[in-house]
Motif scaffolding. Structure first.
Motif: not given
Lengths: 263, 591, 198
Positions: A133, A135, A156-157, A159, A169-172, A262-263
């Motif tokens: 993952k 971030h 879940s990351f 964040v 923040d972006i988690v992808s 997007n997270h």
């Protein structure tokens, strides 16, 4: 029989040289500065090792051809050695090996012992069984805090939404980076040891639970590059993959703007 | 006879009677040596079958193996091998081979049998301890086999924490199987330690008159140094194993930090996974020298004998063995360059690692020097000794790549490493064992092995192992990671399929060819022609006694040694070899 | 092939055996191996100490008082062992037997003290899994204790066979002495480590 083994050794040498030189199964092309440097050191080492390999195997093969038992009663040359020769080849070997070793440290030091450029973008990367993952700080460039209690949810990351910096923040599932800009990678693991391996960057670093480890790279070519786990982490170790997507600066900025929050 | 004479005098004990005392619980080093050798034969067969199954999976990942599926119902789903089964195969394969083959046969097997005889002793210093060492090893083997059958560990022979320490949550096979595995290894450590002190004491204390250290065969130097390495490294593994067992079963946090596995917190107090790696590799690196040094000693012995020439640079060879042993303790960090350990430490380990190439290179040059100007007899032991040299060069040179920190960044945990260590341990060391078997079979069993079968065995095996393990370097250079149950998932690996297939086919052929060796062994044991005392016209002490030797090795006599071990083709001598026990004079350089 | 015959044991196939020096060497080597085990555990201790301290996971608990007593008992047992050896050298098998028995009793006393120490810790709610510090305390004392049990067994073995030994034939006694004194010294080292590196 000696001639058979000798012939096998000559064939071995020839085939080895052919397969190395022809490079039928190359790695992905190196697309970062460090990758080029490693390839160069690898090539240097291959020349040295290649020469040593060829000399040793051919010498052995030649010896087997030439020094068979011969006629009955013929004796071998009686000698317990040659000290001068010993000293010479010991020194030559030592010099060659140590020189290679010293040269190798330069790239290593650049990766691990020098400061990461100030304009690097930061990615937090978390490894877990069996997924990567990523971030990203989002448009504000500030990485939101990590809250490990959120790992109660395996997807879940972590964040922490209470941190204002985390808002955008972006988690992808893949790592999107701009070309020609340094990227700081902050590695963590939720469970066991994994290893962040991008063959096209010639880059590898273990992600150790309980530790936070930082590395960096600068990609110099646009494209998509495989990322895979390189430390045995359980059943699906063979299928823990992702990609590093290197975009132009423009396309990268667009991605950041589109994905913000997007997270 | 009472114990009351002066310390240096000889005491005696009687030969045993009865089947059990003679062949099962024997204190005779020769019987114990054969027992170790048989144990290793079992272990290598078991390990080879496991690797065969691994190669089947890698070449044909989605194939259905109905027969295997019936044998191992938990490891297969509708005939297709499950990844956790693959991982348990590779874990037990590695552990079995490293411990129960490479650390037993060369040292416990041949060393036990021949060290006492080569130095002129009647037995090891502590015969009962020797017997205990073997039976403790046997118990360890039982635990290891049990570990496989209860659902083997999936962490590799290196068992990195926390995958190995956090228990069954980290994956199937990480329950009882791991505990049995650790216990097996701990038992093995103890057995090795007991063996090591026997070897060292015997070498230092039981040499006969005239057998100075510098007149010992190089096999003895190798066994001696290997024993010192064992003594200093196995206790560290034992300590690490104890701590791992406690992390798993007593809730301690030596190696295990708090981790989240599928959303569940396994709470610990900040244990250090890297600590496990340090302890393991502090043992692990000397271990690989334990695996190869006896083979090097034997290669020197066989090369010299069959070349009919003294070993080139005996002293350098002896010192190189010691140097390799010593340096071997300072390089363990090269397994951990990218572990997260301090990068500056990596730098230091890298430089020291490259220096260890120097004594190894010296040995290679000296082997070539021994053969130059020789009159080589290409009999079965020699074929494998020559093969050893070639394989050692190929495998060793791979270390020049891996020892460099920056190159290791790419090659770590790829098939380059797998190819490298297999060439050295899985082939060169095995060739050492083949050479030892073909060389010493006549002495141990009083029969000759069949030379024709041996030549076929050698040729197929030599070609086969190169076909298996040299291409692995190419796979590593292409970036193929190790310990993957299949290579079907990653785009950049797809073009490697033909090479992986070729490798598996080569493995099937080579493993099958070992049947020739087993047939040769069985046939020769039963029907082989009788062996003379000294069929190879070799100079060391074991060839001065009957084949097989009497109970006390020297038939009640005490040998006297007059000169060094490799006096071949001495100008003016009656024959082209002078035995160590022969008073015939040799030139001054023959010490 | 010429061989020199030093003694003729009657060609009944009996073997030459190792000398006292060999047994002592063997025991010293064993001591070396055990040292490496504790070196490994010590280095693990030091490493975990550094990391755990930095993260406030290294709990400080007071060492059970009884440890001081058991340490003194163990040191005393080395003294009594030496008295036993001296008695044997002077040919006094009676005194030898008594001193060896006392040494064994003191050894068992030490082990009892260690068990009491563990009990006292458990009463304070300090268990092996409580924190890194306690974990190492139990591991170090436990591992030493297991080795000491072997030492006590050796003492009992020697005590039971006390009439076989004399000034010129005392291999087992000498070898057990090396082991016992080493165990004592090892404990003193561990005691200092646990007392001061915390």
């Amino acid at each position: 029989m000696g001639r058979i083994i000798g012939a096998l050794l000559f064939i071995l040498t020839i085939l080895s040289v052919v397969f190395v030189v022809m490079n039928y199964w190359p790695p992905p092309e190196a697309v970062n500065g460090m990758g080029h440097a490693i390839d160069a050191q690898f090539a240097r080492t291959m020349v040295v090792v290649g020469v040593a390999f060829i000399l040793a195997q051919v010498a052995l093969g030649y010896i087997l051809f030439r020094f068979g038992a011969g006629k009955k009663g013929e004796r071998a040359a009686y000698s317990h050695g040659n000290n001068r020769l010993e000293v010479v080849w010991t020194i030559v070997t030592a010099v060659v090996f140590v020189t290679l070793g010293v040269m190798a440290q330069k790239v290593w030091a650049e990766l691990h012992l020098s400061a990461i450029p100030a304009d690097a973008i930061t990615y937090e990367v978390t490894a877990q069984q069996f997924v990567w993952k990523f971030h990203h700080a989002g448009p504000d460039g500030k990485v939101g805090k990590l809250n490990m209690d959120l790992w109660k949810d395996p997807d879940s990351f972590g964040v922490d939404d209470r941190d204002p910096d985390a808002k955008d923040d972006i988690v992808s599932a893949t790592m999107v980076v701009p070309v020609n800009r340094p990227v700081r990678v902050v590695l963590r693991s939720k469970d066991v040891i994994h290893s962040f391996f991008v063959p096209a960057f010639r880059l590898k670093q273990d992600a150790v639970p309980g530790m936070t480890i930082t590395i960096h790279f600068t990609a110099d070519k646009i494209g998509e590059y495989d990322l895979t786990c390189a430390e045995l982490c359980g059943m699906f170790h063979y299928n823990m993959k992702s990609k590093v997507i290197v975009k132009s600066e423009q396309d990268y900025q667009k991605w950041v703007a589109d994905m913000a929050g997007n997270h | 006879m009472s114990d009351t004479h002066a310390e240096g005098a000889v005491h005696h004990h009687q030969p045993p009677s009865g089947f059990i005392r003679k062949y099962i619980f024997s204190i005779d080093h020769k019987v114990i040596g054969i027992q170790y050798w048989c144990l290793a034969l079992f272990a290598v067969t078991f390990g080879m079958l496991l690797s065969l199954m691994m190669r089947l999976k890698l070449a044909w990942p989605n194939a259905k193996w109905t027969m295997l599926g019936t044998l191992f119902p938990n490891g297969f789903q509708d005939g297709v091998m499950k990844p956790e089964f693959y991982l348990s195969l590779l874990t037990i394969h590695g552990t079995m081979m490293v411990f129960f083959v490479l650390t037993t046969a060369p040292q416990g097997g041949f060393g036990n049998y021949f060290l006492p005889i080569q130095i002129g002793a009647d037995d090891m210093a502590f015969p009962r301890l020797n017997m205990m060492s073997f039976w403790v090893t046997f118990v360890g083997l039982v635990f290891m086999v049990a570990s496989f059958f209860v659902g083997g560990p999936i962490g590799g022979w290196t068992g990195y924490a926390p995958l190995s320490s956090a228990g069954v949550v980290t994956g199937p096979g990480q329950g009882l199987g791991v505990d049995l595995w650790i216990i097996s290894i701990a038992i093995f450590c103890i057995a090795s330690l007991l063996g090591a002190l026997n070897f060292i004491t015997t070498t230092l204390n039981m040499r006969v008159k005239g057998m100075s250290l510098m007149r010992m065969p190089l096999t003895c130097w190798a066994w001696f140094t290997t024993a010192i390495l064992s003594l200093l490294s196995f206790p560290v593994l034992l300590g690490a194993g104890l701590l791992l067992l406690l992390d798993r079963n007593a809730g301690t946090s030596f190696f295990t930090p708090s981790i989240w596995v599928t959303g569940v917190l396994q709470k610990h107090q900040g244990g250090s996974p890297i600590l496990w790696q340090h302890l393991f590799w502090f043992f692990g690196h000397p271990e690989v020298y334990i695996a190869i040094l006896p083979g090097m000693g034997l290669a020197s012995q066989v090369l010299s004998t069959f070349a009919r020439k003294p070993i080139f640079g005996y002293r350098a060879m002896a010192y190189a063995i010691l140097a390799i042993g010593l340096l071997g303790f300072f390089v363990w960090g090269h397994h951990m360059f990218i572990s997260g350990m301090n990068p500056s430490t990596g730098l230091v380990f890298s430089l020291i690692t490259l220096t260890i190439g120097v004594p190894s290179a010296i040995k290679t040059f000296n082997w070539l020097g021994t053969l130059w100007g020789a009159k080589i007899r290409f009999q079965s032991p020699m074929l494998f000794a020559v093969g050893f040299v070639s394989l050692f060069v190929s495998g060793g040179l791979g270390g020049i790549f891996l020892g460099q920190t920056s190159i290791d960044l790419f090659l770590h945990d790829t098939y380059f490493v797998v190819g490298h260590f297999h060439l050295i341990m899985g082939v060169a060391a095995i060739f050492g064992m083949f050479a030892g078997t073909y060389y010493w079979f006549p002495k141990m069993f009083g029969k000759m092995m069949n030379e024709g079968l041996a030549k076929v065995h050698f040729t197929i095996t030599f070609i086969g192992v190169y076909c298996i393990f040299l291409p692995m370097h190419l796979l590593g250079m292409a970036g193929q990671p190790r310990r993957y149950a299949q290579f079907t998932e990653l785009p950049y690996l797809q073009h490697l399929e033909p090479l992986n297939l070729f490798l598996s086919i080569a493995a099937i052929v080579t493993i099958s060819a070992q049947l020739i060796f087993f047939v040769n062994l069985a046939y020769s044991l039963l029907k082989g022609p009788k062996a003379a005392d000294n069929p190879w016209e070799s100079t060391t002490l074991e060839w001065s006694v009957p084949s097989p030797p009497p109970f006390d090795n020297f038939g009640g006599k005490i040998p006297v040694v007059y000169h060094g071990p490799y006096e071949y083709s001495v100008p003016g001598a009656a024959e082209d070899f002078i035995m160590q026990t022969s008073p015939e004079t040799v030139p001054a350089s023959g010490h | 092939m010429a061989t020199a015959v030093i003694t003729k044991p009657g060609d009944d196939g009996s073997k030459r055996k190792a000398t006292l020096d060999a047994y002592k060497l063997g025991m010293w080597l064993g001591v070396g191996g055990i040292t490496m085990l504790f070196a490994a555990l010590t280095s693990a201790y030091v490493v975990r100490f550094g990391e755990a301290q930095a993260n406030n996971e290294w709990a400080i608990f007071s060492l059970p008082r009884v440890i001081w007593v058991s340490t003194i008992i163990l040191i005393a047992s080395s003294v009594t062992f030496e008295l036993a050896r001296r008695a044997l050298k002077n040919g006094n098998t009676q005194a030898f037997g008594s001193w060896i028995a006392i040494t064994a009793v003191l050894g068992i006393g030490f082990l009892a003290g260690q068990l009491m120490a563990w009990q006292q810790l458990r009463a304070q709610n300090v268990f092996i899994s409580s924190d890194p510090h306690s974990g190492f305390f139990y591991v170090l004392t436990g591992t030493h204790g297991v080795h000491l049990i072997c030492g006590v067994l050796g003492l009992l073995f020697v005590a039971i066979r006390r009439n076989r030994y004399s000034a010129t034939s005392r291999t087992a006694v000498e070898v057990t002495a090396i082991y016992w004194h080493f165990m004592d010294g090892l404990w003193v080292y561990l005691f200092l480590l646990l007392s001061f590196w915390r």
